[in-house]
Motif scaffolding. Structure first.
Motif, PDB file in Angstrom:
ATOM      1  N   LEU A 169       0.787  12.922  -0.753  1.00  0.00           N
ATOM      2  CA  LEU A 169      -1.087  13.379  -0.064  1.00  0.00           C
ATOM      3  C   LEU A 169      -1.711  13.212  -0.858  1.00  0.00           C
ATOM      4  CD1 LEU A 169       0.609  16.492   1.631  1.00  0.00           C
ATOM      5  CD2 LEU A 169       0.650  14.202   3.075  1.00  0.00           C
ATOM      6  N   LEU A 170      -1.519  13.033  -2.412  1.00  0.00           N
ATOM      7  CA  LEU A 170      -2.843  13.062  -2.804  1.00  0.00           C
ATOM      8  C   LEU A 170      -2.717  11.173  -3.598  1.00  0.00           C
ATOM      9  CD1 LEU A 170      -5.081  14.507  -4.542  1.00  0.00           C
ATOM     10  CD2 LEU A 170      -3.436  14.799  -6.663  1.00  0.00           C
ATOM     11  N   LEU A 171      -4.343  10.959  -2.831  1.00  0.00           N
ATOM     12  CA  LEU A 171      -4.222   9.240  -3.691  1.00  0.00           C
ATOM     13  C   LEU A 171      -2.901   8.923  -3.682  1.00  0.00           C
ATOM     14  CD1 LEU A 171      -6.917  10.410  -5.892  1.00  0.00           C
ATOM     15  CD2 LEU A 171      -7.211   9.818  -4.187  1.00  0.00           C
ATOM     16  N   PRO A 172      -2.593   8.498  -2.631  1.00  0.00           N
ATOM     17  CA  PRO A 172      -1.392   7.815  -2.856  1.00  0.00           C
ATOM     18  C   PRO A 172      -1.977   5.969  -2.705  1.00  0.00           C
ATOM     19  CG  PRO A 172      -1.524   8.435  -0.367  1.00  0.00           C
ATOM     20  CD  PRO A 172      -1.993   9.374  -1.210  1.00  0.00           C
ATOM     21  N   LEU A 173      -1.254   5.705  -4.091  1.00  0.00           N
ATOM     22  CA  LEU A 173      -1.504   4.415  -4.334  1.00  0.00           C
ATOM     23  C   LEU A 173      -1.490   2.860  -2.166  1.00  0.00           C
ATOM     24  CD1 LEU A 173       0.510   3.265  -7.188  1.00  0.00           C
ATOM     25  CD2 LEU A 173      -1.795   3.903  -6.956  1.00  0.00           C
ATOM     26  N   ASN A 174      -2.249   2.205  -1.959  1.00  0.00           N
ATOM     27  CA  ASN A 174      -1.870   1.503  -1.000  1.00  0.00           C
ATOM     28  C   ASN A 174      -0.932   0.354  -1.070  1.00  0.00           C
ATOM     29  OD1 ASN A 174      -2.133  -0.416   0.795  1.00  0.00           O
ATOM     30  ND2 ASN A 174      -4.831  -0.043   0.778  1.00  0.00           N
ATOM     31  N   PRO A 175       0.522   0.046  -0.531  1.00  0.00           N
ATOM     32  CA  PRO A 175       1.477  -0.201  -1.276  1.00  0.00           C
ATOM     33  C   PRO A 175       1.493  -2.404  -0.688  1.00  0.00           C
ATOM     34  CG  PRO A 175       2.152   0.968   0.845  1.00  0.00           C
ATOM     35  CD  PRO A 175       0.731   1.859   0.628  1.00  0.00           C
ATOM     36  N   LEU A 176      -0.025  -1.956   0.138  1.00  0.00           N
ATOM     37  CA  LEU A 176       0.551  -4.271   0.622  1.00  0.00           C
ATOM     38  C   LEU A 176      -0.947  -3.998  -0.923  1.00  0.00           C
ATOM     39  CD1 LEU A 176      -0.876  -4.105   4.024  1.00  0.00           C
ATOM     40  CD2 LEU A 176       1.440  -4.274   3.119  1.00  0.00           C
ATOM     41  N   THR A 177      -0.764  -3.398  -1.162  1.00  0.00           N
ATOM     42  CA  THR A 177      -2.524  -3.565  -3.071  1.00  0.00           C
ATOM     43  C   THR A 177      -1.478  -3.827  -3.794  1.00  0.00           C
ATOM     44  OG1 THR A 177      -4.475  -2.447  -2.372  1.00  0.00           O
ATOM     45  CG2 THR A 177      -3.827  -3.174  -4.486  1.00  0.00           C
ATOM     46  N   VAL A 178      -0.689  -3.008  -3.782  1.00  0.00           N
ATOM     47  CA  VAL A 178       0.543  -2.788  -5.557  1.00  0.00           C
ATOM     48  C   VAL A 178       1.094  -4.072  -5.160  1.00  0.00           C
ATOM     49  CG1 VAL A 178       2.490  -1.819  -5.469  1.00  0.00           C
ATOM     50  CG2 VAL A 178       1.032  -0.967  -5.532  1.00  0.00           C
ATOM     51  N   ALA A 218       9.304 -19.925 -16.068  1.00  0.00           N
ATOM     52  CA  ALA A 218       9.394 -18.996 -16.426  1.00  0.00           C
ATOM     53  C   ALA A 218       8.468 -17.861 -15.500  1.00  0.00           C
ATOM     54  CB  ALA A 218       7.605 -19.480 -17.192  1.00  0.00           C
ATOM     55  N   ALA A 219       8.375 -18.593 -13.774  1.00  0.00           N
ATOM     56  CA  ALA A 219       8.652 -17.628 -12.750  1.00  0.00           C
ATOM     57  C   ALA A 219       9.261 -16.488 -12.313  1.00  0.00           C
ATOM     58  CB  ALA A 219       8.068 -18.521 -12.256  1.00  0.00           C
ATOM     59  N   GLU A 220      10.192 -16.145 -13.108  1.00  0.00           N
ATOM     60  CA  GLU A 220      11.211 -15.096 -12.984  1.00  0.00           C
ATOM     61  C   GLU A 220      11.414 -14.217 -13.520  1.00  0.00           C
ATOM     62  OE1 GLU A 220      14.186 -15.253 -11.517  1.00  0.00           O
ATOM     63  OE2 GLU A 220      14.082 -17.985 -11.355  1.00  0.00           O
ATOM     64  N   SER A 221      10.196 -13.921 -14.251  1.00  0.00           N
ATOM     65  CA  SER A 221       9.748 -12.899 -14.489  1.00  0.00           C
ATOM     66  C   SER A 221       9.038 -11.993 -13.159  1.00  0.00           C
ATOM     67  CB  SER A 221       9.219 -12.900 -16.033  1.00  0.00           C
ATOM     68  OG  SER A 221       8.020 -13.670 -16.166  1.00  0.00           O
ATOM     69  N   ASP A 222       8.007 -13.008 -12.659  1.00  0.00           N
ATOM     70  CA  ASP A 222       6.730 -12.688 -11.433  1.00  0.00           C
ATOM     71  C   ASP A 222       7.453 -12.394 -10.217  1.00  0.00           C
ATOM     72  OD1 ASP A 222       4.825 -13.705 -13.069  1.00  0.00           O
ATOM     73  OD2 ASP A 222       4.904 -15.045 -13.287  1.00  0.00           O
ATOM     74  N   LEU A 223       8.906 -12.999 -10.427  1.00  0.00           N
ATOM     75  CA  LEU A 223       9.878 -13.003  -9.377  1.00  0.00           C
ATOM     76  C   LEU A 223      10.245 -10.849  -9.314  1.00  0.00           C
ATOM     77  CD1 LEU A 223      11.237 -14.010  -6.690  1.00  0.00           C
ATOM     78  CD2 LEU A 223      12.515 -14.963  -8.048  1.00  0.00           C
ATOM     79  N   GLN A 224      11.140 -10.668 -10.530  1.00  0.00           N
ATOM     80  CA  GLN A 224      11.117  -9.722 -11.025  1.00  0.00           C
ATOM     81  C   GLN A 224      10.811  -8.809 -10.916  1.00  0.00           C
ATOM     82  OE1 GLN A 224      14.270  -8.495 -11.514  1.00  0.00           O
ATOM     83  NE2 GLN A 224      13.553  -6.290 -11.627  1.00  0.00           N
ATOM     84  N   ALA A 229       8.156  -4.358  -7.213  1.00  0.00           N
ATOM     85  CA  ALA A 229       6.474  -3.746  -6.351  1.00  0.00           C
ATOM     86  C   ALA A 229       6.865  -2.970  -5.449  1.00  0.00           C
ATOM     87  CB  ALA A 229       5.093  -4.902  -6.514  1.00  0.00           C
ATOM     88  N   ILE A 230       7.965  -3.971  -4.570  1.00  0.00           N
ATOM     89  CA  ILE A 230       7.990  -3.608  -2.937  1.00  0.00           C
ATOM     90  C   ILE A 230       9.123  -2.514  -3.308  1.00  0.00           C
ATOM     91  CG2 ILE A 230      10.343  -5.090  -1.613  1.00  0.00           C
ATOM     92  CD1 ILE A 230       9.051  -7.323  -2.251  1.00  0.00           C
ATOM     93  N   TYR A 253       6.245  -8.558   3.773  1.00  0.00           N
ATOM     94  CA  TYR A 253       6.841  -8.952   2.035  1.00  0.00           C
ATOM     95  C   TYR A 253       7.901  -9.214   2.005  1.00  0.00           C
ATOM     96  CZ  TYR A 253       1.641  -9.315   0.667  1.00  0.00           C
ATOM     97  OH  TYR A 253       0.136  -9.744   0.668  1.00  0.00           O
ATOM     98  N   ILE A 254       8.582  -8.406   2.476  1.00  0.00           N
ATOM     99  CA  ILE A 254       9.742  -7.274   2.180  1.00  0.00           C
ATOM    100  C   ILE A 254      10.320  -8.755   3.516  1.00  0.00           C
ATOM    101  CG2 ILE A 254      11.617  -6.095   2.910  1.00  0.00           C
ATOM    102  CD1 ILE A 254       9.748  -4.178   2.792  1.00  0.00           C
ATOM    103  N   ASP A 255      10.436  -9.325   4.092  1.00  0.00           N
ATOM    104  CA  ASP A 255      11.483 -10.764   4.508  1.00  0.00           C
ATOM    105  C   ASP A 255      11.157 -11.856   3.707  1.00  0.00           C
ATOM    106  OD1 ASP A 255      11.988  -8.850   6.388  1.00  0.00           O
ATOM    107  OD2 ASP A 255      10.334  -9.598   7.698  1.00  0.00           O
TER     108      ASP A 255
END
Length: 339
Positions: A169-178, A218-224, A229-230, A253-255
């Motif tokens: 309830l207190l300033l929850p992060l925007n999931p789409l931004t994350v 090197a992009a495997e870390s980005d994928l992780q 984040a999801i 994003y999940i799909d």
């Protein structure tokens, strides 16, 4: 060269400024967590002390802070483990210490049984740790004097629930931004790596293709980070009423995440084949280079359309165009053998 010519005072000032900026950034990133933890601890004490009427509810603010301190994306599971672990530790500690008294041997026995019980119930490291630490607190700081009490378990339950409530309830992060911030590097690397591969094929530049392959590896870390984040975004979207409306866009994003992972792996295969083609001096139809470029554009459009929470129509159109151009190359008599 500049570092070698600047004086020691200026170099010290530059390093100090860099450290201060880094610390300011860390404070700014985590100030929300600090605010949430402070409010949750105060609320947990108030509810346990003034509403439930427990005289010394120190377990309540501890449970609230621990619930908020774990990684985003794991809070719901960790809160459950916290409450169960505290319940196990308190139940065993209260019962045994009341029956056999206090002392070093009793403390050791209580901790051992708490850990064994937590393992028996299939608990992870968080549950086991909370069971053992709760048993220690009961056995050393607040041993029972009037029989077994459920007050401390109630305090832990109050703290865990309030911690989750404050997070939701207190300033929850925007999931789409994350998730959008996490998806951008992975999709950018894919788009740029495919663009570089297309240019390398067009120019017969094996070094450029090697560089593209290195970036894709090197992009495997980005994928992780995208998968993490999801998980975090899904938790926030499930718990925070203010963020429930984002669940439809988040599902895109999940799909997409699984397909992005496959695209990354297949792109590395494509680049390795491109390197062999360049090294062997094979003739390439223009349609094949165009297909790789279209695939790169598809990745770029996918990032944009996911970020805008719209159906990835343009990305799909570019991907289909890439398939058509690859078919044209095949019709001209060129086909890549399996790698």
């Amino acid at each position: 060269m500049a570092a070698a010519t600047e004086g020691p005072g200026r170099a010290l000032a530059r390093r100090t400024g860099a450290r201060l900026r880094d610390r300011y950034h860390r404070v700014r990133v985590n100030v929300l967590l600090a605010l949430q933890a402070g409010i949750a601890a105060g609320l947990a004490w108030f509810v346990a002390h003034d509403v439930v009427n427990h005289p010394r509810p120190f377990f309540a603010p501890i449970a609230a802070v621990i619930t908020l301190a774990v990684s985003v994306g794991q809070r719901l599971r960790r809160a459950f483990e916290l409450v169960v672990g505290v319940a196990i530790g308190i139940a065993i500690g209260d019962t045994l210490i009341y029956l056999i008294g206090t002392g070093p041997g009793q403390v050791g026995l209580v901790v051992t049984l708490a850990i064994v019980t937590a393992i028996f119930f299939g608990g992870g490291s968080a549950l086991i740790t909370q069971a053992a630490s709760s048993a220690v607190l009961v056995a050393t700081l607040t041993p029972p004097t009037d029989g077994v009490s459920f007050d401390r378990f109630v305090d832990a339950l109050v703290g865990g629930l309030i911690g989750l409530g404050v997070m939701a309830l207190l300033l929850p992060l925007n999931p789409l931004t994350v998730v959008g911030r996490a998806a951008k590097p992975a999709l950018d690397v894919l788009a740029e790596g495919l663009t570089e591969t297309a240019e390398a094929l067009a120019e017969r530049d094996v070094d450029r293709a090697d560089a593209a392959l290195a970036r894709l590896r090197a992009a495997e870390s980005d994928l992780q980070r995208l998968h993490e984040a999801i998980d975090a975004a899904s938790e926030t979207a499930a718990l925070a009423p203010a963020r429930w409306r984002t669940r439809g866009a988040l599902n895109q994003y999940i799909d997409a995440a699984e397909h992005v992972a496959r695209a990354l792996r297949n792109s590395r295969v494509l680049v390795r084949r491109a390197i062999l083609v360049i090294q062997d001096g094979e003739e390439l139809p223009e349609a094949l280079v165009a297909a790789v470029r279209s695939l790169s554009e598809a990745m770029d459009w996918l990032r944009r359309e996911l970020g805008d929470a719209v159906e990835p129509v343009a990305a799909r159109e570019r991907a289909l165009r890439a398939a058509g151009e690859a078919g044209m190359a095949y019709a001209e008599g060129w086909a890549s053998p399996a790698v």
